[in-house]
Design a protein around this motif. Structure first.
Motif, PDB file in Angstrom:
ATOM      1  N   ASP A  35       0.834  -1.210   0.000  1.00 33.29           N
ATOM      2  CA  ASP A  35       0.000   0.000   0.000  1.00 33.29           C
ATOM      3  C   ASP A  35       0.866   1.257   0.000  1.00 33.29           C
ATOM      4  O   ASP A  35       0.598   2.209  -0.733  1.00 33.29           O
ATOM      5  CB  ASP A  35      -0.933   0.018   1.221  1.00 33.29           C
ATOM      6  CG  ASP A  35      -2.059  -0.991   1.119  1.00 33.29           C
ATOM      7  OD1 ASP A  35      -2.310  -1.513   0.015  1.00 33.29           O
ATOM      8  OD2 ASP A  35      -2.686  -1.258   2.168  1.00 33.29           O
ATOM      9  N   ALA A  36       1.904   1.262   0.829  1.00 27.54           N
ATOM     10  CA  ALA A  36       2.787   2.432   0.911  1.00 27.54           C
ATOM     11  C   ALA A  36       3.511   2.669  -0.406  1.00 27.54           C
ATOM     12  O   ALA A  36       3.599   3.809  -0.887  1.00 27.54           O
ATOM     13  CB  ALA A  36       3.791   2.248   2.049  1.00 27.54           C
ATOM     14  N   ARG A  38       2.554   1.687  -3.386  1.00 32.71           N
ATOM     15  CA  ARG A  38       1.560   2.086  -4.392  1.00 32.71           C
ATOM     16  C   ARG A  38       1.247   3.582  -4.265  1.00 32.71           C
ATOM     17  O   ARG A  38       1.209   4.312  -5.255  1.00 32.71           O
ATOM     18  CB  ARG A  38       0.290   1.249  -4.223  1.00 32.71           C
ATOM     19  CG  ARG A  38      -0.688   1.371  -5.365  1.00 32.71           C
ATOM     20  CD  ARG A  38      -1.869   0.410  -5.219  1.00 32.71           C
ATOM     21  NE  ARG A  38      -1.428  -0.990  -5.246  1.00 32.71           N
ATOM     22  CZ  ARG A  38      -1.348  -1.800  -4.185  1.00 32.71           C
ATOM     23  NH1 ARG A  38      -1.684  -1.373  -2.979  1.00 32.71           N
ATOM     24  NH2 ARG A  38      -0.945  -3.048  -4.314  1.00 32.71           N
ATOM     25  N   GLN A  39       1.052   4.051  -3.046  1.00 33.33           N
ATOM     26  CA  GLN A  39       0.781   5.474  -2.822  1.00 33.33           C
ATOM     27  C   GLN A  39       1.969   6.328  -3.251  1.00 33.33           C
ATOM     28  O   GLN A  39       1.792   7.374  -3.876  1.00 33.33           O
ATOM     29  CB  GLN A  39       0.460   5.735  -1.347  1.00 33.33           C
ATOM     30  CG  GLN A  39      -0.890   5.204  -0.928  1.00 33.33           C
ATOM     31  CD  GLN A  39      -1.148   5.419   0.556  1.00 33.33           C
ATOM     32  OE1 GLN A  39      -0.633   6.356   1.155  1.00 33.33           O
ATOM     33  NE2 GLN A  39      -1.943   4.542   1.154  1.00 33.33           N
ATOM     34  N   PHE A  40       3.167   5.886  -2.932  1.00 33.05           N
ATOM     35  CA  PHE A  40       4.371   6.614  -3.327  1.00 33.05           C
ATOM     36  C   PHE A  40       4.477   6.687  -4.851  1.00 33.05           C
ATOM     37  O   PHE A  40       4.709   7.755  -5.416  1.00 33.05           O
ATOM     38  CB  PHE A  40       5.620   5.939  -2.741  1.00 33.05           C
ATOM     39  CG  PHE A  40       6.905   6.565  -3.203  1.00 33.05           C
ATOM     40  CD1 PHE A  40       7.385   7.712  -2.596  1.00 33.05           C
ATOM     41  CD2 PHE A  40       7.630   6.005  -4.250  1.00 33.05           C
ATOM     42  CE1 PHE A  40       8.580   8.298  -3.030  1.00 33.05           C
ATOM     43  CE2 PHE A  40       8.807   6.584  -4.685  1.00 33.05           C
ATOM     44  CZ  PHE A  40       9.286   7.730  -4.080  1.00 33.05           C
ATOM     45  N   ASP A  42       2.090   6.328  -7.091  1.00 31.59           N
ATOM     46  CA  ASP A  42       1.003   7.161  -7.625  1.00 31.59           C
ATOM     47  C   ASP A  42       1.365   8.640  -7.525  1.00 31.59           C
ATOM     48  O   ASP A  42       1.187   9.400  -8.481  1.00 31.59           O
ATOM     49  CB  ASP A  42      -0.305   6.924  -6.859  1.00 31.59           C
ATOM     50  CG  ASP A  42      -0.949   5.589  -7.152  1.00 31.59           C
ATOM     51  OD1 ASP A  42      -0.528   4.903  -8.114  1.00 31.59           O
ATOM     52  OD2 ASP A  42      -1.882   5.216  -6.403  1.00 31.59           O
ATOM     53  N   HIS A  43       1.872   9.050  -6.389  1.00 30.09           N
ATOM     54  CA  HIS A  43       2.213  10.452  -6.181  1.00 30.09           C
ATOM     55  C   HIS A  43       3.370  10.877  -7.090  1.00 30.09           C
ATOM     56  O   HIS A  43       3.327  11.951  -7.702  1.00 30.09           O
ATOM     57  CB  HIS A  43       2.570  10.712  -4.715  1.00 30.09           C
ATOM     58  CG  HIS A  43       2.898  12.138  -4.439  1.00 30.09           C
ATOM     59  ND1 HIS A  43       1.939  13.119  -4.365  1.00 30.09           N
ATOM     60  CD2 HIS A  43       4.079  12.761  -4.266  1.00 30.09           C
ATOM     61  CE1 HIS A  43       2.518  14.284  -4.148  1.00 30.09           C
ATOM     62  NE2 HIS A  43       3.823  14.098  -4.084  1.00 30.09           N
TER      63      HIS A  43
END
Length: 85
Positions: A35-36, A38-40, A42-43
């Motif tokens: 999750d971490a 993926r968020q990184f 994406d950003h």
């Protein structure tokens, strides 16, 4: 969905934090890390795309550019002397 294995070295304190988060959310450490990441990703992709769009806008002459002194003057007009809060 199949997944690849990726080895990452982390310090013991971070591993402990990840384990506590995984426990708190009822998830595995791997899912928390996924999750971490993926968020990184994406950003970072969003940032890279935005920078490319802005660079293209400047190159094509479509951008409205504001000089540094104008930005500072606008900042002073809006915020200098105001209290946070």
């Amino acid at each position: 969905m199949s997944k690849d294995t990726l080895a990452v070295r982390v310090d013991p304190a971070l591993r402990e934090r990840l384990d506590k988060l995984a426990d708190a959310f009822g998830q595995t450490r791997s899912s928390i890390i996924n999750d971490a990441l993926r968020q990184f990703a994406d950003h970072q992709e969003w940032q890279v795309e935005l920078i490319a769009e802005r660079a293209q806008s400047i190159a094509s002459g479509d951008a409205t550019l504001v000089g540094h002194e104008d930005v500072l003057a606008e900042f002073d007009e809006r915020f200098v002397g105001k209290k946070a809060g």
